[in-house]
Scaffold this motif. Structure first.
Motif, PDB file in Angstrom:
ATOM      1  N   ARG A  70      52.349  46.188 -10.733  1.00  0.00           N
ATOM      2  CA  ARG A  70      51.129  46.875 -11.719  1.00  0.00           C
ATOM      3  C   ARG A  70      50.825  47.892 -10.089  1.00  0.00           C
ATOM      4  NH1 ARG A  70      46.322  44.805 -10.594  1.00  0.00           N
ATOM      5  NH2 ARG A  70      45.028  44.834 -12.078  1.00  0.00           N
ATOM      6  N   GLN A  71      51.630  48.705 -10.478  1.00  0.00           N
ATOM      7  CA  GLN A  71      51.489  49.373  -9.425  1.00  0.00           C
ATOM      8  C   GLN A  71      52.283  51.115 -10.082  1.00  0.00           C
ATOM      9  OE1 GLN A  71      49.681  50.434  -6.432  1.00  0.00           O
ATOM     10  NE2 GLN A  71      49.681  52.151  -7.119  1.00  0.00           N
ATOM     11  N   MET A  72      51.171  52.757 -10.661  1.00  0.00           N
ATOM     12  CA  MET A  72      51.548  53.257 -10.659  1.00  0.00           C
ATOM     13  C   MET A  72      52.440  54.144  -9.121  1.00  0.00           C
ATOM     14  SD  MET A  72      50.204  54.742 -14.557  1.00  0.00           S
ATOM     15  CE  MET A  72      50.828  56.196 -14.378  1.00  0.00           C
ATOM     16  N   THR A  73      53.176  55.377  -9.180  1.00  0.00           N
ATOM     17  CA  THR A  73      53.185  55.921  -8.713  1.00  0.00           C
ATOM     18  C   THR A  73      53.480  55.180  -7.490  1.00  0.00           C
ATOM     19  OG1 THR A  73      51.002  56.417  -7.343  1.00  0.00           O
ATOM     20  CG2 THR A  73      52.085  58.202  -9.058  1.00  0.00           C
ATOM     21  N   LEU A  74      54.776  53.565  -7.379  1.00  0.00           N
ATOM     22  CA  LEU A  74      55.072  52.605  -6.218  1.00  0.00           C
ATOM     23  C   LEU A  74      55.764  53.987  -5.669  1.00  0.00           C
ATOM     24  CD1 LEU A  74      55.167  49.939  -6.006  1.00  0.00           C
ATOM     25  CD2 LEU A  74      56.921  49.802  -7.261  1.00  0.00           C
ATOM     26  N   GLY A  75      56.304  54.803  -5.967  1.00  0.00           N
ATOM     27  CA  GLY A  75      57.480  55.514  -4.919  1.00  0.00           C
ATOM     28  C   GLY A  75      56.337  56.146  -3.407  1.00  0.00           C
ATOM     29  N   ALA A  76      55.305  56.498  -3.972  1.00  0.00           N
ATOM     30  CA  ALA A  76      54.517  57.273  -3.073  1.00  0.00           C
ATOM     31  C   ALA A  76      54.437  55.852  -1.879  1.00  0.00           C
ATOM     32  CB  ALA A  76      52.951  57.575  -3.349  1.00  0.00           C
ATOM     33  N   VAL A  77      54.064  54.767  -2.432  1.00  0.00           N
ATOM     34  CA  VAL A  77      53.214  53.620  -1.815  1.00  0.00           C
ATOM     35  C   VAL A  77      54.939  52.902  -1.049  1.00  0.00           C
ATOM     36  CG1 VAL A  77      52.110  51.439  -2.125  1.00  0.00           C
ATOM     37  CG2 VAL A  77      51.799  53.457  -3.526  1.00  0.00           C
ATOM     38  N   LEU A  78      55.398  53.076  -1.393  1.00  0.00           N
ATOM     39  CA  LEU A  78      56.873  52.520  -0.705  1.00  0.00           C
ATOM     40  C   LEU A  78      57.154  53.332   0.288  1.00  0.00           C
ATOM     41  CD1 LEU A  78      58.631  50.625  -4.276  1.00  0.00           C
ATOM     42  CD2 LEU A  78      57.315  49.605  -1.783  1.00  0.00           C
ATOM     43  N   HIS A  79      56.624  54.221   0.277  1.00  0.00           N
ATOM     44  CA  HIS A  79      57.192  55.245   0.746  1.00  0.00           C
ATOM     45  C   HIS A  79      56.709  55.642   2.114  1.00  0.00           C
ATOM     46  CE1 HIS A  79      59.620  59.207   1.633  1.00  0.00           C
ATOM     47  NE2 HIS A  79      58.446  59.941   2.346  1.00  0.00           N
ATOM     48  N   ASP A  80      55.471  55.267   2.335  1.00  0.00           N
ATOM     49  CA  ASP A  80      54.669  55.037   2.803  1.00  0.00           C
ATOM     50  C   ASP A  80      53.858  54.308   3.618  1.00  0.00           C
ATOM     51  OD1 ASP A  80      51.789  56.210   4.526  1.00  0.00           O
ATOM     52  OD2 ASP A  80      51.145  54.298   3.531  1.00  0.00           O
ATOM     53  N   THR A  81      54.405  52.963   2.943  1.00  0.00           N
ATOM     54  CA  THR A  81      54.611  52.100   3.717  1.00  0.00           C
ATOM     55  C   THR A  81      55.755  51.067   4.732  1.00  0.00           C
ATOM     56  OG1 THR A  81      54.088  50.557   1.595  1.00  0.00           O
ATOM     57  CG2 THR A  81      55.475  49.209   3.136  1.00  0.00           C
ATOM     58  N   VAL A  82      57.212  52.484   4.203  1.00  0.00           N
ATOM     59  CA  VAL A  82      57.917  51.897   5.214  1.00  0.00           C
ATOM     60  C   VAL A  82      57.916  53.160   5.923  1.00  0.00           C
ATOM     61  CG1 VAL A  82      59.162  50.089   4.095  1.00  0.00           C
ATOM     62  CG2 VAL A  82      59.553  53.360   4.038  1.00  0.00           C
ATOM     63  N   GLY A  83      57.638  53.853   6.315  1.00  0.00           N
ATOM     64  CA  GLY A  83      56.199  54.825   7.782  1.00  0.00           C
ATOM     65  C   GLY A  83      57.868  56.243   7.219  1.00  0.00           C
ATOM     66  N   LEU A  84      58.137  56.513   5.826  1.00  0.00           N
ATOM     67  CA  LEU A  84      58.954  57.704   5.707  1.00  0.00           C
ATOM     68  C   LEU A  84      57.957  59.263   5.545  1.00  0.00           C
ATOM     69  CD1 LEU A  84      61.713  55.599   3.493  1.00  0.00           C
ATOM     70  CD2 LEU A  84      61.985  56.662   6.053  1.00  0.00           C
ATOM     71  N   VAL A  85      56.983  58.925   5.258  1.00  0.00           N
ATOM     72  CA  VAL A  85      55.703  60.336   5.134  1.00  0.00           C
ATOM     73  C   VAL A  85      56.490  61.178   6.172  1.00  0.00           C
ATOM     74  CG1 VAL A  85      53.577  60.608   5.057  1.00  0.00           C
ATOM     75  CG2 VAL A  85      54.217  58.844   3.975  1.00  0.00           C
ATOM     76  N   PRO A  86      56.198  61.787   6.441  1.00  0.00           N
ATOM     77  CA  PRO A  86      56.236  63.305   5.663  1.00  0.00           C
ATOM     78  C   PRO A  86      57.717  64.185   4.870  1.00  0.00           C
ATOM     79  CG  PRO A  86      56.214  64.525   7.393  1.00  0.00           C
ATOM     80  CD  PRO A  86      56.241  63.198   7.614  1.00  0.00           C
ATOM     81  N   ILE A  87      58.638  63.110   5.030  1.00  0.00           N
ATOM     82  CA  ILE A  87      60.229  63.626   4.535  1.00  0.00           C
ATOM     83  C   ILE A  87      59.893  63.392   2.627  1.00  0.00           C
ATOM     84  CG2 ILE A  87      61.582  62.923   6.493  1.00  0.00           C
ATOM     85  CD1 ILE A  87      62.806  60.996   4.487  1.00  0.00           C
TER      86      ILE A  87
END
Lengths: 194, 403
Positions: B61-78
């Protein structure tokens, strides 16, 4: 606030529970995160779904006609119809089929699919090799409750229905020909097991 | 030119379960990524690129889940991108990661993903959502469920070759038995062929125990060049290096009815054969049964694994039934298949599947698979597909000698 019982404070709350560590570790690294709330979220949505350039197939069912499309270049007859022949990337032409054919593949499904409300089980999900078509057509084969009648290669034909129906694909169906039997009969599972 | 060979440097998998409501999809992916990073001995801030692997927006129940997961595991800004290919999503994500590294776009990629296919919705709703990946205008609408479509395929196999229900029941028994040795598996079970044959029919000839599991779960794997791994992975030099040597992928018409070629017709996954042949050419494999030591196949239904034996060239067409029953794909057999338990025993969380298969092969090739270790495993294969074989991915991994 203390007058409101906890279960009434959040109306969507399905429950609260103390989760066990799924890996059953003696030293659970997530021990401070094991009290879990679960919500019951509802979301109903309607689609305005255009049948697009295959609409004529469904329109003609109301006239008792079965329409496929034919590629003007390779002459492949597509059923279900395709407005574009994928072999030539060419615009196809509508062509009428006689609605006769044979059973090319099937299964007896025992679980009612949520995607088709009201479809009674068990039903026969069948691939029809329709005369004049180069592809197979999937629909429900109605054997009037007698599942032992189904045979690979048996003669079948399209029947048209009056409606009202939920989706126009149900303005048609498949039925066995009178006294139909298959060339290379395998029989159904019940017979094999006996 | 520098060596662009891609290596698996670490992986992490969560417990798969029908109900991981102790966690959200973010929590599960975090568990998997933390575990992969620890396994690789890599500092996450050294990773250069990420690929998110999940099939559907509807379960989480989440679109652009990639962005959310990526941020969750601290990979921003790669950089991060999502890859989707139905049941082959994870394997296609690995295919893409490998291409990035081979092309020199980067030296390291983390591939992570998961799915909440378990109890986040009712199982009838889950089947409805998954049925949307059949053709919704022409198949889903007339009751063309995946169980039904797979059943039509295996029934055609039975008709052409005399394959029996008993033969594919052996696969349901084998994979659930294998899962008993896997602590991450959802449902290891000690079953008999009779147990499978007496379970209730779903879509004939398939019965309940022929059907794979719907799971919650996540997985992550880190890939890199050897040079990057030597610099950034603490454990790379302590373990056998596992090279990602080949990745083949091919497509077929999503609707079975459009596959009217006389051979393979409805009984085979033609795109799987094409993908496998590509991968074998890349890996220099002539006889997969002789040269591959361990494989994870896409057992969405027991009979689909049987058909895959043939389409992957593990046995000739028509002989998958006999092969399934004679034990050659059992643990201890000639080519053990689905030592993890596969989708039938380990579980199926779509976005995690191809990654989880890779982790099992990686553990086997590293000689680190515990009590389910296959002796002297040097070459391993993963196989997965979307729909009923519309997109197929075959990946091959090889243990290299330490240099």
């Amino acid at each position: 606030m203390s007058d409101i019982p906890p279960e009434a404070r959040v109306t969507s709350r399905l429950g609260r529970f103390e989760a066990a560590d799924p890996m059953e570790r003696t030293d659970d690294p997530w021990s401070e995160f094991r009290s879990i709330d679960v919500l019951d979220l509802n979301w109903v949505h309607q689609y305005r779904h255009s049948l697009g350039k295959v609409s004529r197939f469904f329109q003609e069912l109301e006239n008792g006609r079965l329409m496929a499309t034919k590629c003007p270049k390779c002459e492949t007859v597509w059923m279900p119809p395709r407005p574009v022949c994928p072999r030539d990337l060419a615009i196809t032409r509508w062509t009428e089929l006689p609605g006769t054919g044979t059973l090319a593949g099937y299964t007896i499904v025992h679980r009612s699919p949520q995607a088709v409300p009201g479809l009674p089980v068990p039903y026969i999900l069948a691939y029809a090799a329709l005369d004049g078509a180069d592809t197979l057509f999937l629909h429900v084969l109605d054997v009037d409750g007698d599942l032992t009648r189904v045979r690979y290669g048996m003669g079948i034909h399209v029947v048209f229905k009056e409606g009202p129906v939920d989706h126009p694909i149900w303005l048609m169906g498949l039925e066995p020909d009178q006294g139909a039997s298959g060339g290379d009969s395998v029989g159904n599972d019940e017979e094999i097991e006996e | 030119m520098t060596d662009r060979t891609v290596y698996l440097v670490g992986g992490g998998l969560t417990k798969l379960s029908a109900d991981r409501s102790d966690a959200s999809i973010r929590d599960l992916v975090a568990e998997a990524v933390m575990s992969a990073v620890e396994d690789a001995g890599v500092s996450p801030d050294r990773l250069e690129r990420a690929i998110t692997s999940y099939e559907s927006d509807h379960f989480a129940r989440q679109m652009t889940l990639g962005a959310v997961l990526h941020d969750t595991v601290g990979l921003v800004p790669i950089p991060n991108q999502r890859v989707e290919a139905g049941g082959a999503t994870g394997a296609m994500a690995l295919h893409t990661a490998s291409a990035f590294i081979s092309a020199g776009l980067c030296d390291s990629v983390i591939v992570y993903g998961g799915e909440m296919n378990g109890r986040s919705v009712e199982s009838s709703t889950a089947e409805h959502i998954l049925a949307l990946s059949a053709d919704t205008d022409w198949e889903t609408t007339v009751g063309g469920t995946f169980a039904g479509l797979y059943a039509i395929m295996i029934r055609e196999h039975m008709r052409l070759y005399g394959t029996t229900e008993e033969q594919f029941a052996h696969i349901a028994v084998k994979n659930r038995r294998n899962a008993m040795a896997n602590p991450f598996a959802q449902k290891g079970m000690a079953l008999t062929v009779d147990d499978v044959l007496s379970s209730r029919p779903v879509a004939e000839p398939y019965r309940l125990l022929d059907c794979s599991l719907l799971s919650d779960g996540a997985a992550a794997v880190i890939l890199s060049t050897a040079t990057w791994a030597r610099e950034h992975s603490e454990h790379f030099d302590d373990r056998p290096p596992i090279a990602f040597v080949a990745s083949g992928t091919a497509t077929d018409s999503p609707r079975l009815g459009d596959r009217v070629r006389p051979v393979p017709g409805l009984a085979h996954f033609e795109a799987k054969r094409l993908a496998a042949n590509q991968a074998y050419r890349m890996a220099g494999i002539d006889d997969p049964l002789e040269e591959i030591d361990v494989a994870e196949l896409y057992d969405s239904f027991s009979g689909a694994e049987l058909q895959a034996y043939e389409d992957l060239g593990f046995c000739p067409r028509g002989q998958g039934g006999a092969a399934a029953a004679d034990g050659r794909f059992d643990h201890g057999g000639k080519l053990p298949v689905n030592t993890s338990g596969g989708l039938l025993g380990q579980g199926g969380a779509v976005g995690a599947t191809g990654i989880a298969q890779t982790i099992e092969i990686m553990r086997q090739l590293m000689d680190d698979a515990g009590n389910r270790q296959v002796k002297d495993a040097r070459k391993g294969l993963t196989d997965s597909h979307a729909g009923v074989g519309s997109q197929c991915v075959v990946n091959i991994f090889e243990r290299r000698d330490r240099t």
